[in-house]
Write an enzyme that holds these catalytic residues in place. Structure first.
Site, PDB file in Angstrom:
ATOM      1  CG  ASP A  67      45.464  60.411  22.841  1.00 40.92           C
ATOM      2  OD1 ASP A  67      45.536  59.285  23.348  1.00 40.92           O
ATOM      3  OD2 ASP A  67      44.970  61.378  23.438  1.00 40.92           O
ATOM      4  CG  ASN A 136      43.011  71.603  28.388  1.00 44.18           C
ATOM      5  OD1 ASN A 136      42.474  70.502  28.269  1.00 44.18           O
ATOM      6  ND2 ASN A 136      44.095  71.929  27.725  1.00 44.18           N
ATOM      7  CG  HIS A 138      42.835  67.609  26.383  1.00 45.64           C
ATOM      8  ND1 HIS A 138      44.132  67.877  26.774  1.00 45.64           N
ATOM      9  CD2 HIS A 138      42.533  66.417  26.952  1.00 45.64           C
ATOM     10  CE1 HIS A 138      44.576  66.884  27.511  1.00 45.64           C
ATOM     11  NE2 HIS A 138      43.626  65.982  27.641  1.00 45.64           N
ATOM     12  CD  GLU A 143      46.046  70.087  24.730  1.00 46.43           C
ATOM     13  OE1 GLU A 143      45.017  70.297  25.393  1.00 46.43           O
ATOM     14  OE2 GLU A 143      47.071  69.566  25.222  1.00 46.43           O
TER      15      GLU A 143
HETATM   16  C1  GLP Z   1      45.227  62.851  28.571  1.00 49.06           C
HETATM   17  C2  GLP Z   1      44.781  62.077  27.315  1.00 49.06           C
HETATM   18  C3  GLP Z   1      43.295  62.098  27.174  1.00 49.06           C
HETATM   19  C4  GLP Z   1      42.709  61.895  28.560  1.00 49.06           C
HETATM   20  C5  GLP Z   1      42.917  63.123  29.384  1.00 49.06           C
HETATM   21  C6  GLP Z   1      42.521  63.000  30.828  1.00 49.06           C
HETATM   22  O1  GLP Z   1      46.232  63.752  28.347  1.00 49.06           O
HETATM   23  N1  GLP Z   1      45.330  62.480  26.076  1.00 49.06           N
HETATM   24  O2  GLP Z   1      42.873  61.120  26.255  1.00 49.06           O
HETATM   25  O3  GLP Z   1      41.338  61.660  28.455  1.00 49.06           O
HETATM   26  O4  GLP Z   1      44.230  63.613  29.221  1.00 49.06           O
HETATM   27  O5  GLP Z   1      43.432  62.225  31.539  1.00 49.06           O
HETATM   28  P1  GLP Z   1      43.118  61.602  32.965  1.00 49.06           P
HETATM   29  O6  GLP Z   1      42.089  60.561  32.743  1.00 49.06           O
HETATM   30  O7  GLP Z   1      44.427  61.039  33.426  1.00 49.06           O
HETATM   31  O8  GLP Z   1      42.627  62.703  33.820  1.00 49.06           O
END
Ligand code: GLP
Length: 241
Positions: A67, A136, A138, A143
């Site tokens: 992404d 959440n 995702h 989402e």
């Molecule tokens: C982000 C990314 C995800 C990631 C998630 C968790 O927004 N789009 O790909 O896995 O949220 O992030 P983190 O590893 O910083 O907790």
């Protein structure tokens, strides 16, 4: 789903790097699906170390990222282009032509999305997809919603995601409201999936992903339907299992 519970973040990162190393040693031209966020930073540091020690090689590897934010230029320090260059691509011998990151910076986003999915297909498909986990539930930027999209698409970020990711920006207003993400179909088509989660903040999302009902309201729960998923979590993230 196979779940490995490790002591802490460092062990999670090493365990995950070992999985990737075994893949690259058996398949030099592997296709990797890569994630961003705080979670895989330790994994990428370990992979760079293994590359420097000549344990692994990226010469023939192809990488597809999950992404990217909409509206950030690739050289913006919070863009995922910048993140990947900084944490991995600039430090190993992966070829620029084999790096794919979704991008909103084109006139026709719809065409860019279809092109991204076509490139994944043409590469033979993703051998191993790395995932983090949103608080959440995702995955990528898919989402929670009544319906999820299968293919690469533009998404409006959830309020919790904007709040959660505001720690990387000066103010919450600076967090982009939209992103481009691989869809759940693109993720589920990967031959193998490895999801990483660390810390107590992820414990409820980990519980719902592994033990909750399968629901588009918790996108990671869909992984229960995939035949080859490895989840590596530390003790805190596993505390509700
Ligand atoms: C982000 C990314 C995800 C990631 C998630 C968790 O927004 N789009 O790909 O896995 O949220 O992030 P983190 O590893 O910083 O907790």
């Amino acid at each position: 789903m196979e779940t490995i519970i490790v002591k802490n973040y460092d062990e999670m990162s090493s365990e995950a790097a070992n999985v990737i190393a075994r893949l690259l040693q058996s398949r030099q031209n592997a296709v990797l699906g890569l994630a961003t966020g705080s979670t895989p930073e330790g994994l990428y540091a370990r992979l760079v170390q293994m590359y420097e020690e000549k344990v692994i090689d990226f010469e023939a590897v192809t990488c597809f990222n999950l992404d990217e934010y909409a509206g950030l230029s690739p050289d913006h320090p919070q863009s995922y282009h910048y993140y990947m260059n900084h944490h991995l691509f600039n430090k190993v011998n992966v070829k620029k032509k084999n790096i794919y990151i979704p991008s909103c910076g084109t006139a026709n986003i719809e065409t860019a999305c279809r092109e991204y999915d076509r490139k994944i297909k043409e590469s033979g498909g993703i051998d191993l997809q790395i995932l983090g986990l949103g608080v959440n539930g995702h995955i990528g930027f898919n989402e929670p919603a009544d319906q999820l999209q299968l293919n690469t698409h533009i998404v409006n970020l959830a309020k919790e995601t904007i709040e959660e990711n505001s720690r990387f920006f000066s103010t919450e207003e600076d967090v982009p409201r939209q992103a481009i993400t691989m869809g759940v179909g693109s993720i589920m088509r990967a031959k193998r999936i490895m999801l990483l989660a660390s810390g107590g903040k992820k414990a409820e999302a980990v519980r719902q992903m592994t033990c909750g009902k399968v629901s588009t309201r918790h996108p990671a729960s869909l992984l229960q339907l995939h035949q080859n998923v490895l989840i590596i979590v530390d003790r805190e993230a596993a505390s509700l299992l």
